[in-house]
Design a protein around this motif. Sequence first.
Motif, PDB file in Angstrom:
ATOM      1  N   ARG A 104       0.781  -1.239   0.000  1.00  0.00           N
ATOM      2  CA  ARG A 104       0.000   0.000   0.000  1.00  0.00           C
ATOM      3  C   ARG A 104       0.811   1.287   0.000  1.00  0.00           C
TER       4      ARG A 104
ATOM      5  N   ASN B 209      -2.435   5.519   5.622  1.00  0.00           N
ATOM      6  CA  ASN B 209      -2.146   4.090   5.579  1.00  0.00           C
ATOM      7  C   ASN B 209      -1.127   3.693   6.642  1.00  0.00           C
TER       8      ASN B 209
ATOM      9  N   PRO C 254      -6.027  -0.835   2.595  1.00  0.00           N
ATOM     10  CA  PRO C 254      -5.463   0.504   2.363  1.00  0.00           C
ATOM     11  C   PRO C 254      -6.522   1.556   2.075  1.00  0.00           C
TER      12      PRO C 254
END
Length: 159
Positions: free
Chosen positions: A57, A74, A157
Amino acid sequence: MLLAGVVLALGFQILTRRLLLRQFRHSIEALNRGDYGPLLDGFAEDAVLHFNDAPHRWAGEHRGKDQIEVFLQNFVGAGLTGEIKELWTSGPPWSITAVARFDDRSVGPDGQELYKNQTMIMVRTKWGKVTEQQDFYVDTGRMLDFEAKLTELGIHPTK
C-alpha cells in the motif's frame, strides 16, 4: 577572525540539527498517537515522497500533500509507530538536506509484533518545508509479509 567564523558556522550547524531533531521527534510522537497532521504540515504543497516499488500500500511515488496524506493515513491505519534514532544534516537553513535513521514497527491486536524494520530517510527542504523525501528500507521483504498480515486482519489501504 577566521577561527571565529568557523566556530560560529559549526555552532549554527549544531543548533540547526537540534531544532530539526526536536521538530521531527515532535511530529513522530504525534504520528505514533495516530495524528499525522504535524508531519503532513511539514511538507510543501508540491512535495514528492518516493517509496520502494513493490506490491504493498505504500509503494511508488506520492506527489503533492494530498497523496502524501493518503500515505500517512495508511501508515497510521496499519498501526505503525516509529522512532528517529539518528539525524544528520547539511546545507544552509533555506535548503537543508537531512538523513535520518528511522525504526518502525507494528503490533497486532493480540500484542504480537507484526512488523519491524529499519529505514534511512533522506529529506530535502526549502525554507523549512520538505520538498522531497526518499525512504530506503533495510529489508523490503518484511513490508510484503506485513502487507499480507494486514490483509489477513482485514486492514485495507486507504485510496
